[in-house]
Motif scaffolding. Structure first.
Motif, PDB file in Angstrom:
ATOM      1  N   PHE A   1      74.888  34.865  17.535  1.00 26.37           N
ATOM      2  CA  PHE A   1      73.717  35.733  17.424  1.00 26.37           C
ATOM      3  C   PHE A   1      72.903  35.625  18.710  1.00 26.37           C
ATOM      4  N   ASP A   2      72.471  36.770  19.241  1.00 23.26           N
ATOM      5  CA  ASP A   2      71.640  36.720  20.450  1.00 23.26           C
ATOM      6  C   ASP A   2      70.180  37.079  20.175  1.00 23.26           C
ATOM      7  N   ALA A   3      69.913  37.647  19.000  1.00 21.63           N
ATOM      8  CA  ALA A   3      68.537  37.981  18.631  1.00 21.63           C
ATOM      9  C   ALA A   3      68.342  37.607  17.168  1.00 21.63           C
TER      10      ALA A   3
ATOM     11  N   ARG B   1      64.521  31.353  23.654  1.00 18.37           N
ATOM     12  CA  ARG B   1      64.902  29.968  23.377  1.00 18.37           C
ATOM     13  C   ARG B   1      66.017  29.588  24.327  1.00 18.37           C
ATOM     14  N   ASP B   2      65.940  28.402  24.896  1.00 21.28           N
ATOM     15  CA  ASP B   2      66.978  27.967  25.823  1.00 21.28           C
ATOM     16  C   ASP B   2      68.241  27.595  25.057  1.00 21.28           C
ATOM     17  N   GLU B   3      69.258  27.113  25.779  1.00 24.50           N
ATOM     18  CA  GLU B   3      70.526  26.881  25.082  1.00 24.50           C
ATOM     19  C   GLU B   3      70.437  25.719  24.100  1.00 24.50           C
ATOM     20  N   PHE B   4      69.350  24.963  24.155  1.00 26.47           N
ATOM     21  CA  PHE B   4      69.141  23.920  23.149  1.00 26.47           C
ATOM     22  C   PHE B   4      68.249  24.425  22.005  1.00 26.47           C
ATOM     23  N   GLY B   5      67.927  25.701  22.055  1.00 20.66           N
ATOM     24  CA  GLY B   5      67.099  26.271  20.999  1.00 20.66           C
ATOM     25  C   GLY B   5      65.625  25.975  21.158  1.00 20.66           C
ATOM     26  N   GLN B   6      65.239  25.431  22.312  1.00 21.52           N
ATOM     27  CA  GLN B   6      63.860  24.957  22.465  1.00 21.52           C
ATOM     28  C   GLN B   6      62.894  26.060  22.883  1.00 21.52           C
ATOM     29  N   TRP B   7      61.678  25.907  22.433  1.00 20.96           N
ATOM     30  CA  TRP B   7      60.573  26.797  22.791  1.00 20.96           C
ATOM     31  C   TRP B   7      59.696  26.045  23.773  1.00 20.96           C
TER      32      TRP B   7
ATOM     33  N   ILE C   1      68.454  37.724  28.572  1.00 19.16           N
ATOM     34  CA  ILE C   1      68.699  36.289  28.435  1.00 19.16           C
ATOM     35  C   ILE C   1      69.956  35.887  29.171  1.00 19.16           C
ATOM     36  N   ALA C   2      70.029  34.607  29.499  1.00 17.95           N
ATOM     37  CA  ALA C   2      71.226  34.055  30.125  1.00 17.95           C
ATOM     38  C   ALA C   2      72.178  33.636  29.004  1.00 17.95           C
ATOM     39  N   PRO C   3      73.476  33.503  29.325  1.00 20.30           N
ATOM     40  CA  PRO C   3      74.426  33.062  28.291  1.00 20.30           C
ATOM     41  C   PRO C   3      73.965  31.744  27.663  1.00 20.30           C
ATOM     42  N   GLY C   4      74.098  31.667  26.338  1.00 23.56           N
ATOM     43  CA  GLY C   4      73.699  30.439  25.646  1.00 23.56           C
ATOM     44  C   GLY C   4      72.275  30.501  25.121  1.00 23.56           C
ATOM     45  N   GLU C   5      71.443  31.326  25.748  1.00 23.44           N
ATOM     46  CA  GLU C   5      70.071  31.467  25.261  1.00 23.44           C
ATOM     47  C   GLU C   5      70.035  32.487  24.114  1.00 23.44           C
ATOM     48  N   HIS C   6      68.994  32.452  23.350  1.00 23.95           N
ATOM     49  CA  HIS C   6      68.795  33.540  22.397  1.00 23.95           C
ATOM     50  C   HIS C   6      67.308  33.855  22.312  1.00 23.95           C
ATOM     51  N   VAL C   7      66.998  34.928  21.614  1.00 23.93           N
ATOM     52  CA  VAL C   7      65.611  35.357  21.502  1.00 23.93           C
ATOM     53  C   VAL C   7      65.208  35.343  20.032  1.00 23.93           C
ATOM     54  N   ARG C   8      64.079  34.748  19.750  1.00 17.81           N
ATOM     55  CA  ARG C   8      63.497  34.860  18.412  1.00 17.81           C
ATOM     56  C   ARG C   8      62.529  36.035  18.473  1.00 17.81           C
TER      57      ARG C   8
ATOM     58  N   ARG D   1      57.578  20.974  15.897  1.00 14.88           N
ATOM     59  CA  ARG D   1      58.821  21.429  15.275  1.00 14.88           C
ATOM     60  C   ARG D   1      59.378  22.649  16.004  1.00 14.88           C
ATOM     61  N   LYS D   2      58.446  23.553  16.398  1.00 18.38           N
ATOM     62  CA  LYS D   2      58.896  24.768  17.074  1.00 18.38           C
ATOM     63  C   LYS D   2      59.519  24.465  18.427  1.00 18.38           C
ATOM     64  N   ARG D   3      58.996  23.487  19.141  1.00 19.41           N
ATOM     65  CA  ARG D   3      59.574  23.104  20.431  1.00 19.41           C
ATOM     66  C   ARG D   3      61.038  22.694  20.267  1.00 19.41           C
TER      67      ARG D   3
END
Lengths: 311, 418
Positions: free
Chosen positions: A137-139, A161-167, A184-191, A305-307
Motif C-alpha cells: 500500500f502506498d496511501a 511516513r519513512d520506510e520505518f513508518g515514522q512520523w 514518495i520514495a520507494p518504501g515510504e508511504h503516505v497517511r 506513538r505516532k512517531r
C-alpha cells in the motif's frame, strides 16, 4: 454579545449545513486526489463512526462507480462484537475487499510481545506496518481528526511516513491551498486524513443529515460495567473485573470505538442521533479524555506513538 | 454562502499568540474540562500560578519545552453563528514559510502586535505575507493592552502606523481591536477597562465579518481529478469528469474549453451522489458530464469559454522557498498547478523581495523563507490564471524530483500588458 435568540434558527441550520457541505466537498476532493495520484490506496476501516463517515464520503466521491480501493482493519482481537459484525456487513454491502491485520496473529508469530495487563492498542503499530509492506500500500486513508488530540492538530492531510513508518513532526511537508503533494520514495508511504478539518460534532451532524447507520454501541443501552482507572469499562472476556471491582448494570453509550480494554463508556441516555448531538454539543469532556486510557499515559502519549508509526 | 471561516493567526514570538488562541477557545466555551485540567496540571508542574492557556495549542513536546510554536496547528471551534478553522502559524522568523502555509487558505488573518512595542519587523512581514497571499481581510489585534494601562493613545498610534503599512501593501480591509489575551479583555467578553473603544470584541468581529468570495474574478474553472466511468450494468455508458470547482460557477449548458487541448464542448450535466445540480459554485466537488465525447484526463482544466486562460509554456511567478535548498537559475523541478504536473526549469530569478521594507533587490538564488519572482520554462503547456484573480488556478508548487519535497509555493503573476 449577540446570542442565539438574536438569530433566526432557520439561518443557523442553514449555516451549519453550509459548513458541513464545505467539509464534505473538501474530503471528497482529497479522496479523489488519492485515487488520482497513488497506485495502491487502502482505507482504514474499524467500524467506528469516523471510518464509517469516510466510507460514506468515498461512496460519494466515486459515485456512480464503486469505491476503487480495499479497506483494512487492524484488529486487536479485543473488539466489541457489535462492531465487528457491523464492519463485516458494511464491507460486504459495498462489495469491498476487507484486509484484516491481526494483532493476535503478530503475537502468535512472535513479531510482538503482549504485556500482561496492558492494552493491545499500542501493539497495532507493527501489524499495521507489516500489512502496509506486505500489500505494498502506498496511501493509507484514515479517519483521524485534528480536533481529537493536540499532536494530531499538527498533522498534515498528506502525511509522509519513512520506510520505518515514522512520523517526523518537525520535518513535515508544508501544505498550501488545496495542492496535496503525495510524491514518495520507494518504501515510504503516505497517511492521508480527509477528515482533518472535521470535529466530533460535525461527524454526528453528518451522520444525522445523511441518515448513516452506526453500530448500536454508540447509542445508550444497558450493559454490565465496572469502574477502573476513572473509566467505566464493560465486562467482556478481555476485561473481566478484578477483585474489588463492583459490577453493575448501567445505561451507557460509547463515544469512541476501539480496543475494549482501553475504551470506556459514558453514562448516557441518548438513544437517537439527535440526542447524541445534543449530548455531544454540551459535553464538557473530549471523547478521548472521557474514554481512552492510553492517551492519558503522558502529556505526549499520542505524539510518541505516532512517531513510531501508530495511526 | 459558506459559514465556515478560515482564519490564520500571525504574531512574533512572545506577542502572546498562543495565549490569544487559548483565550478565544476557552472563553467561547470551546475548551473541554479534561483539556483544561491537563493544562492546569502542566502549568503547576512548571511552577506557574495560573493556567497557561498557551499550553492548549502548543501540541508538540519540543514546543512545550521551548515555549514556542514550531509548526502550523489547526484548531476548530464553533459558536452558534459560525464554524471556524483556525491555522495557528508560528511567528518565528525561521518559520515564515509556515505563515505562508497558513495564509494560503485563510479568509481572514489576525495579525497580533504587542502594544508595548508597536509594529516591529515581523508585523511588516506578516502583513506583507497576508497581502501577497490575497487574504481578504486583516484583523489587527493590539495585545497586552493591560501592560500599557489600556491607553487609547498607544492604541491609536499603532493603528495609525498599521494604516500606513496597509495602504502601502494595498490591503483594502482592516479592522483593529485592542485586547488583553492574558486577562481576556475584549477577546470574547467586552472589557470595562477599554471603555473608550466602541467596536466589537475579537470573537464578535470574527463571527460577523463577511466571508470573502473564494471564487476570484474569473469564470468557471474545474481541474479534472479523474474520470468516473463505472461500466456497470446499471451505468454502462456513464462518463464524467470528477473535480472541485476552483473558481467561478459552473452551469449546465455552459460552453467550456478543455485545456490545454483547446477542444470546445458544453456541460451536459453536473452530478453529485445526492443528485444532479443546475450549477456548482466554487468549492463544490462534482462530476461533470460533457456533451461531446472529447478526450479529457486528469491534469486537464475545464474552463468557461468566454474567459478561458491561454495555456503557456513559460510563466512568471512569485515564489516562497519552503525547504532548505536554494532555488537558482537552471534548477529543474516538477511544477504542480491544480491537478496538472509538468517538468519545469527555472529560467531566471528576477529579484528577491524584502518583505520588511517591500524593496526588491537583485538575487542569484532564493533561500529558505525568501520570496522572489522567477521565470519558469515548462515542458508542456499549463493553463493558469493570475493569482490576483484566482487563488485556485493561480497557485502552484515546485517539487524536488529526487526527494519529492515541496521546495517552493508560487503565485502566478499577471502577464504584462502587450
Amino acid at each position: 454579545m449577540t446570542t442565539i435568540s438574536d438569530l433566526h434558527l432557520e439561518h443557523l441550520t442553514d449555516a451549519r449545513d453550509a459548513a458541513l457541505t464545505a467539509l464534505e466537498d473538501e474530503s471528497i476532493h482529497i479522496l479523489r486526489e488519492v485515487v488520482g495520484s497513488f497506485e495502491r490506496p487502502v482505507l482504514l476501516f474499524s467500524g467506528g463512526k469516523d471510518s464509517i463517515v469516510m466510507l460514506r464520503l468515498a461512496e460519494k466521491a466515486f459515485s456512480p462507480g464503486r469505491i476503487p480501493f480495499p479497506v483494512m482493519h487492524v484488529d486487536t482481537g479485543h473488539n466489541f462484537p457489535e462492531v465487528i459484525e457491523f464492519r463485516d456487513r458494511r464491507a460486504a454491502e459495498l462489495g469491498l475487499d476487507l484486509v484484516v491485520a491481526s494483532v493476535q496473529d503478530a503475537i502468535d508469530r512472535g513479531r510482538i510481545t503482549e504485556r500482561p495487563g496492558q492494552s493491545r492498542n499500542p501493539l497495532q503499530t507493527v501489524p499495521l506496518l507489516d500489512a502496509i509492506t506486505d500489500n505494498r500500500f502506498d496511501a493509507v486513508l484514515g479517519g483521524a481528526r485534528r480536533d481529537e488530540e493536540k499532536a494530531r492538530a499538527k498533522e498534515r492531510v498528506f502525511s509522509i511516513r519513512d520506510e520505518f513508518g515514522q512520523w517526523d513532526p518537525r520535518n513535515q511537508r508544508p501544505e498550501l491551498w488545496d495542492l496535496y503533494n503525495g510524491r514518495i520514495a520507494p518504501g515510504e508511504h503516505v497517511r492521508i486524513f480527509p477528515l482533518s478539518n472535521w470535529t466530533e460534532l460535525d461527524i454526528w451532524r453528518y451522520i444525522a443529515r445523511d441518515g448513516i447507520e452506526v453500530p448500536s454501541i454508540y447509542y445508550a443501552h444497558e450493559r454490565e460495567v465496572f469502574d477502573r482507572d476513572g473509566m467505566v469499562l464493560a465486562v467482556t472476556p478481555f476485561t473481566p473485573p478484578r477483585d474489588g471491582e463492583q459490577v453493575r448494570v448501567e445505561t451507557v453509550r460509547y463515544r469512541t470505538v476501539g480496543d475494549a480494554t482501553c475504551t470506556g463508556a459514558v453514562r448516557s441516555t441518548a438513544r437517537t442521533v439527535d440526542e447524541v448531538i445534543a449530548e455531544t454539543a454540551t459535553s464538557r469532556l473530549t471523547e478521548r479524555g472521557a474514554t481512552r486510557a492510553d492517551d492519558r499515559a503522558s502529556e505526549a502519549a499520542m505524539e510518541d506513538r505516532k512517531r513510531e508509526g501508530y495511526f | 454562502m459558506s459559514d465556515l471561516l478560515r482564519v490564520a493567526t500571525a504574531g512574533s514570538v512572545d506577542d502572546g499568540k498562543s495565549t490569544l488562541i487559548g483565550r478565544l477557545l476557552h472563553d467561547s466555551k470551546n475548551v473541554f474540562a479534561d483539556q483544561f485540567d491537563a493544562v492546569e496540571a502542566a502549568s503547576r508542574r512548571r511552577g506557574l500560578d495560573a493556567a497557561d492557556l498557551a499550553l492548549l495549542t502548543d501540541g508538540l513536546r519540543a514546543e512545550r519545552e521551548q515555549g514556542i510554536t514550531i509548526d502550523v496547528a489547526y484548531r476548530y471551534f464553533a459558536t452558534p453563528r459560525r464554524t471556524f478553522v483556525l491555522a495557528d502559524t508560528p511567528g518565528h522568523v525561521q518559520y515564515t514559510r509556515n505563515m505562508v502555509t497558513g495564509a494560503s487558505t485563510a479568509d481572514v488573518a489576525v495579525v497580533l502586535v504587542d502594544a508595548r512595542h508597536g509594529l516591529v519587523e515581523q508585523s511588516h512581514r506578516h502583513a506583507a505575507v497576508a497581502a501577497l497571499l490575497g487574504v481578504g481581510h486583516i484583523v489587527l489585534a493590539v495585545n497586552k493592552m493591560d501592560l500599557v494601562d489600556f491607553s487609547e493613545e498607544v492604541y491609536d498610534r499603532i493603528v495609525a502606523d498599521f494604516d500606513v503599512l496597509a495602504a502601502e501593501l494595498g490591503i483594502r480591509s482592516v479592522t483593529a481591536i485592542p485586547v488583553s489575551a492574558l486577562h481576556g479583555d475584549n477577546v470574547v467578553e467586552p472589557s470595562q477597562k477599554l471603555g473608550w473603544y466602541a467596536g466589537q470584541t475579537l470573537l464578535d468581529h470574527l463571527e460577523t465579518v463577511p466571508v470573502p468570495s473564494r471564487g476570484g474574478e474569473v469564470g468557471a474553472r474545474l481541474p479534472v481529478q479523474l474520470v468516473i466511468r463505472p461500466r456497470s450494468a446499471e451505468h454502462p455508458d456513464y462518463r464524467a469528469y470528477a473535480g472541485r470547482v476552483a473558481a467561478g460557477t459552473l452551469r449546465v449548458g455552459d460552453e467550456v474549453v478543455v485545456l490545454p487541448s483547446g477542444r470546445r464542448t458544453r456541460v451536459a450535466g453536473i452530478d453529485t451522489h445526492d443528485g444532479s445540480l443546475d450549477e456548482a459554485a466554487t468549492g463544490r466537488s462534482v462530476a461533470v458530464r460533457l456533451e461531446d465525447d472529447v478526450d479529457v484526463a486528469r491534469g486537464d482544466l475545464l474552463a468557461a469559454a468566454p474567459d478561458a486562460p491561454e495555456p503557456v509554456r513559460q510563466l512568471t511567478g512569485r515564489v516562497c522557498v519552503l525547504a532548505e535548498r536554494q532555488v537558482r537559475a537552471g534548477d529543474r523541478f516538477r511544477l504542480r498547478a491544480g491537478t496538472r504536473e509538468v517538468k519545469a526549469i527555472v529560467g531566471s530569478i528576477a529579484d528577491r523581495l524584502d518583505v520588511t521594507t517591500l524593496k526588491r533587490e537583485d538575487a542569484d538564488a532564493l533561500e529558505l523563507n525568501d520570496i522572489g519572482d522567477v521565470m519558469l520554462r515548462l515542458a508542456e503547456p499549463v493553463a493558469v490564471d493570475p493569482y490576483a484573480l484566482s487563488r485556485g488556478t493561480g497557485s502552484f508548487l515546485l517539487i524536488d524530483e529526487a526527494t519529492g519535497a515541496t521546495v517552493a509555493a508560487g503565485m502566478v503573476e499577471q502577464p504584462p500588458a502587450v
